[in-house]
Design a protein around this motif. Structure first.
Motif, PDB file in Angstrom:
ATOM      1  N   ARG A  91       0.819  -1.211   0.000  1.00 58.48           N
ATOM      2  CA  ARG A  91       0.000   0.000   0.000  1.00 58.48           C
ATOM      3  C   ARG A  91       0.857   1.268   0.000  1.00 58.48           C
ATOM      4  O   ARG A  91       1.853   1.366   0.715  1.00 58.48           O
ATOM      5  CB  ARG A  91      -0.924   0.012   1.220  1.00 58.48           C
ATOM      6  CG  ARG A  91      -1.817  -1.223   1.318  1.00 58.48           C
ATOM      7  CD  ARG A  91      -2.881  -1.083   2.375  1.00 58.48           C
ATOM      8  NE  ARG A  91      -2.323  -0.790   3.692  1.00 58.48           N
ATOM      9  CZ  ARG A  91      -3.055  -0.484   4.758  1.00 58.48           C
ATOM     10  NH1 ARG A  91      -4.375  -0.430   4.658  1.00 58.48           N
ATOM     11  NH2 ARG A  91      -2.491  -0.240   5.922  1.00 58.48           N
ATOM     12  N   ASN A  92       0.444   2.208  -0.841  1.00 55.59           N
ATOM     13  CA  ASN A  92       1.017   3.552  -0.843  1.00 55.59           C
ATOM     14  C   ASN A  92       2.505   3.580  -1.157  1.00 55.59           C
ATOM     15  O   ASN A  92       3.242   4.422  -0.652  1.00 55.59           O
ATOM     16  CB  ASN A  92       0.735   4.235   0.511  1.00 55.59           C
ATOM     17  CG  ASN A  92      -0.727   4.210   0.867  1.00 55.59           C
ATOM     18  OD1 ASN A  92      -1.553   4.707   0.113  1.00 55.59           O
ATOM     19  ND2 ASN A  92      -1.077   3.591   1.996  1.00 55.59           N
TER      20      ASN A  92
ATOM     21  N   LEU B 274       3.444   1.973  -4.639  1.00 53.76           N
ATOM     22  CA  LEU B 274       3.501   1.861  -6.096  1.00 53.76           C
ATOM     23  C   LEU B 274       3.137   3.165  -6.792  1.00 53.76           C
ATOM     24  O   LEU B 274       3.401   3.314  -7.991  1.00 53.76           O
ATOM     25  CB  LEU B 274       2.580   0.729  -6.569  1.00 53.76           C
ATOM     26  CG  LEU B 274       3.007  -0.680  -6.129  1.00 53.76           C
ATOM     27  CD1 LEU B 274       2.049  -1.720  -6.675  1.00 53.76           C
ATOM     28  CD2 LEU B 274       4.433  -0.983  -6.561  1.00 53.76           C
ATOM     29  N   ILE B 275       2.573   4.116  -6.074  1.00 55.42           N
ATOM     30  CA  ILE B 275       2.323   5.435  -6.658  1.00 55.42           C
ATOM     31  C   ILE B 275       3.631   6.133  -7.017  1.00 55.42           C
ATOM     32  O   ILE B 275       3.635   7.073  -7.814  1.00 55.42           O
ATOM     33  CB  ILE B 275       1.493   6.336  -5.720  1.00 55.42           C
ATOM     34  CG1 ILE B 275       2.135   6.415  -4.331  1.00 55.42           C
ATOM     35  CG2 ILE B 275       0.070   5.857  -5.628  1.00 55.42           C
ATOM     36  CD1 ILE B 275       1.443   7.400  -3.402  1.00 55.42           C
ATOM     37  N   TYR B 276       4.737   5.671  -6.451  1.00 55.96           N
ATOM     38  CA  TYR B 276       6.038   6.269  -6.744  1.00 55.96           C
ATOM     39  C   TYR B 276       6.767   5.543  -7.872  1.00 55.96           C
ATOM     40  O   TYR B 276       7.862   5.944  -8.253  1.00 55.96           O
ATOM     41  CB  TYR B 276       6.915   6.274  -5.485  1.00 55.96           C
ATOM     42  CG  TYR B 276       6.287   6.999  -4.317  1.00 55.96           C
ATOM     43  CD1 TYR B 276       6.148   8.382  -4.332  1.00 55.96           C
ATOM     44  CD2 TYR B 276       5.798   6.303  -3.213  1.00 55.96           C
ATOM     45  CE1 TYR B 276       5.563   9.060  -3.266  1.00 55.96           C
ATOM     46  CE2 TYR B 276       5.206   6.971  -2.147  1.00 55.96           C
ATOM     47  CZ  TYR B 276       5.099   8.350  -2.180  1.00 55.96           C
ATOM     48  OH  TYR B 276       4.506   9.022  -1.132  1.00 55.96           O
TER      49      TYR B 276
ATOM     50  N   ARG C 188       5.664  -0.809 -11.942  1.00 54.27           N
ATOM     51  CA  ARG C 188       4.438  -1.029 -11.169  1.00 54.27           C
ATOM     52  C   ARG C 188       3.734  -2.303 -11.634  1.00 54.27           C
ATOM     53  O   ARG C 188       3.328  -3.144 -10.821  1.00 54.27           O
ATOM     54  CB  ARG C 188       3.507   0.175 -11.324  1.00 54.27           C
ATOM     55  CG  ARG C 188       2.251   0.115 -10.473  1.00 54.27           C
ATOM     56  CD  ARG C 188       1.501   1.433 -10.530  1.00 54.27           C
ATOM     57  NE  ARG C 188       0.983   1.685 -11.864  1.00 54.27           N
ATOM     58  CZ  ARG C 188      -0.233   1.335 -12.284  1.00 54.27           C
ATOM     59  NH1 ARG C 188      -1.064   0.701 -11.450  1.00 54.27           N
ATOM     60  NH2 ARG C 188      -0.634   1.598 -13.500  1.00 54.27           N
TER      61      ARG C 188
ATOM     62  N   LEU D 287      -3.955  -2.789  -2.053  1.00 55.93           N
ATOM     63  CA  LEU D 287      -3.271  -1.594  -2.514  1.00 55.93           C
ATOM     64  C   LEU D 287      -3.710  -0.403  -1.663  1.00 55.93           C
ATOM     65  O   LEU D 287      -4.695  -0.483  -0.924  1.00 55.93           O
ATOM     66  CB  LEU D 287      -3.608  -1.320  -3.981  1.00 55.93           C
ATOM     67  CG  LEU D 287      -2.990  -2.254  -5.031  1.00 55.93           C
ATOM     68  CD1 LEU D 287      -3.559  -1.926  -6.409  1.00 55.93           C
ATOM     69  CD2 LEU D 287      -1.469  -2.153  -5.042  1.00 55.93           C
TER      70      LEU D 287
ATOM     71  N   GLU E  66      -4.127   4.102  -5.249  1.00 54.54           N
ATOM     72  CA  GLU E  66      -3.576   3.182  -6.242  1.00 54.54           C
ATOM     73  C   GLU E  66      -4.680   2.340  -6.871  1.00 54.54           C
ATOM     74  O   GLU E  66      -5.774   2.210  -6.311  1.00 54.54           O
ATOM     75  CB  GLU E  66      -2.529   2.272  -5.573  1.00 54.54           C
ATOM     76  CG  GLU E  66      -1.357   3.051  -5.016  1.00 54.54           C
ATOM     77  CD  GLU E  66      -0.527   2.255  -4.023  1.00 54.54           C
ATOM     78  OE1 GLU E  66       0.688   2.468  -3.979  1.00 54.54           O
ATOM     79  OE2 GLU E  66      -1.106   1.435  -3.288  1.00 54.54           O
ATOM     80  N   SER E  67      -4.390   1.762  -8.028  1.00 53.83           N
ATOM     81  CA  SER E  67      -5.364   0.901  -8.695  1.00 53.83           C
ATOM     82  C   SER E  67      -4.618  -0.051  -9.623  1.00 53.83           C
ATOM     83  O   SER E  67      -3.392   0.043  -9.790  1.00 53.83           O
ATOM     84  CB  SER E  67      -6.366   1.726  -9.502  1.00 53.83           C
ATOM     85  OG  SER E  67      -5.763   2.230 -10.688  1.00 53.83           O
TER      86      SER E  67
ATOM     87  N   ASN F 100      -9.754  -1.148  -3.603  1.00 55.92           N
ATOM     88  CA  ASN F 100      -8.313  -1.419  -3.606  1.00 55.92           C
ATOM     89  C   ASN F 100      -7.930  -2.765  -2.998  1.00 55.92           C
ATOM     90  O   ASN F 100      -6.798  -2.951  -2.554  1.00 55.92           O
ATOM     91  CB  ASN F 100      -7.550  -0.297  -2.885  1.00 55.92           C
ATOM     92  CG  ASN F 100      -7.959   1.081  -3.351  1.00 55.92           C
ATOM     93  OD1 ASN F 100      -8.658   1.789  -2.638  1.00 55.92           O
ATOM     94  ND2 ASN F 100      -7.556   1.452  -4.545  1.00 55.92           N
TER      95      ASN F 100
END
Length: 292
Positions: free
Chosen positions: A231-232, A234-236, A242, A261, A265-266, A280
């Motif tokens: 969680r939090n 893969l946005i990076y 990803r 996730l 994210e999705s 998620n």
């Protein structure tokens, strides 16, 4: 000459930023956007001072030189974000308590699954997430119930992992822990430890730790896992990295497993065969691994 370093901090040029962007994405999959230039400069400036370097270009040359792998790890540590809290995104823990855990109990009672549970908190930061999971598991499957539990907490950051293994936090962090779980599983500091709380022995008994680079799936822990929390983080990541991480994690889940996730994210743009369970939260339609 005095030999003193200039007091004016060095300027991170566009070319230097692009070098660090490419290096970080290549090494760990994290994409640093051009808008992160101030963040990169601020977080790396301390390393320059400690090493006596006068430019970011010199620091880049240093971390990419053979024999300086430890400094490369420190550099990546400094650029990682460690924002977290206990029971973050509480709807996920509500889903575990009200749906997932009763489902597993029913499957075990019907002889369709073992009573061994493995969970992977894949970007554990300073430990609040994996210890939240551990508290939830122990509350539902207490010692003596016939279930064996294992929570694997991993992170890229060595600093964060040390904090996780220590299992020690400011008492202020307890605000988001449900009171029954706080009383059951956390220890309150007294005297020299006043103002702190520590993970109790039951929590520690089911925790495992390891440094894992999510951009290197060949180095990941072996599955299967019943839950994977990613969680939090893969946005990076860039799109390619990803997708690679998500596919690799889903392959480590049996059909009865769950993949979590973060709220921002999705799975959009990632070609995977999953069923959406909740916001998620996903389960593979055909798991990559199964249990004996």
């Amino acid at each position: 000459m005095t030999g003193l370093l200039p007091t004016t901090p060095p300027v991170l040029t566009a070319r230097e930023l692009s070098l660090f962007q490419a290096l970080v994405e290549r090494e760990v999959g994290i994409h640093l956007s051009p808008a992160k230039d101030a963040l990169v400069a601020n977080r790396l400036a301390r390393r320059l001072r400690e090493l006596g370097l006068t430019s970011f270009g010199a620091y880049y040359a240093y971390v990419t030189e053979k024999g300086h792998e430890a400094e490369k790890v420190r550099m990546i540590d400094s650029l990682c974000t460690h924002e977290t809290s206990f029971f973050r995104e509480p709807q996920h823990f509500e889903l575990l308590r009200e749906r997932v855990f009763p489902e597993w109990m029913a499957q075990a009672n019907a002889g369709r699954r073992s009573k061994h549970l493995r969970v992977w908190s894949a970007a554990c930061s300073t430990g609040e997430e994996p210890y939240s999971i551990a508290m939830s598991l122990l509350d539902a499957f207490p010692p003596g119930s016939g279930w064996s539990l294992e929570v694997l907490a991993t992170d890229l950051s060595t600093w964060a992992l040390e904090r996780t293994q220590e299992g020690l936090w400011s008492l202020e962090r307890a605000a988001t822990i449900p009171q029954p779980l706080l009383r059951a599983f956390m220890l309150k500091g007294v005297r020299t430890q006043e103002g702190l709380m520590k993970a109790g022995p039951e929590l520690r008994s089911i925790m495992r730790f390891g440094r894992v680079n999510l951009n290197a799936p060949g180095e990941w822990p072996a599955g299967p896992f019943d839950l994977i929390f990613c969680r939090n983080v893969l946005i990076y990541f860039g799109a390619e990295a990803r997708g690679r991480v998500i596919r690799g994690m889903l392959q480590r889940l049996p059909p009865t497993g769950y993949f979590f996730l973060g709220h921002a994210e999705s799975l959009i743009g990632v070609d995977v065969d999953v069923r959406s369970v909740s916001a998620n939260v996903y389960t593979p339609r055909t798991g990559g691994m199964s249990r004996f």
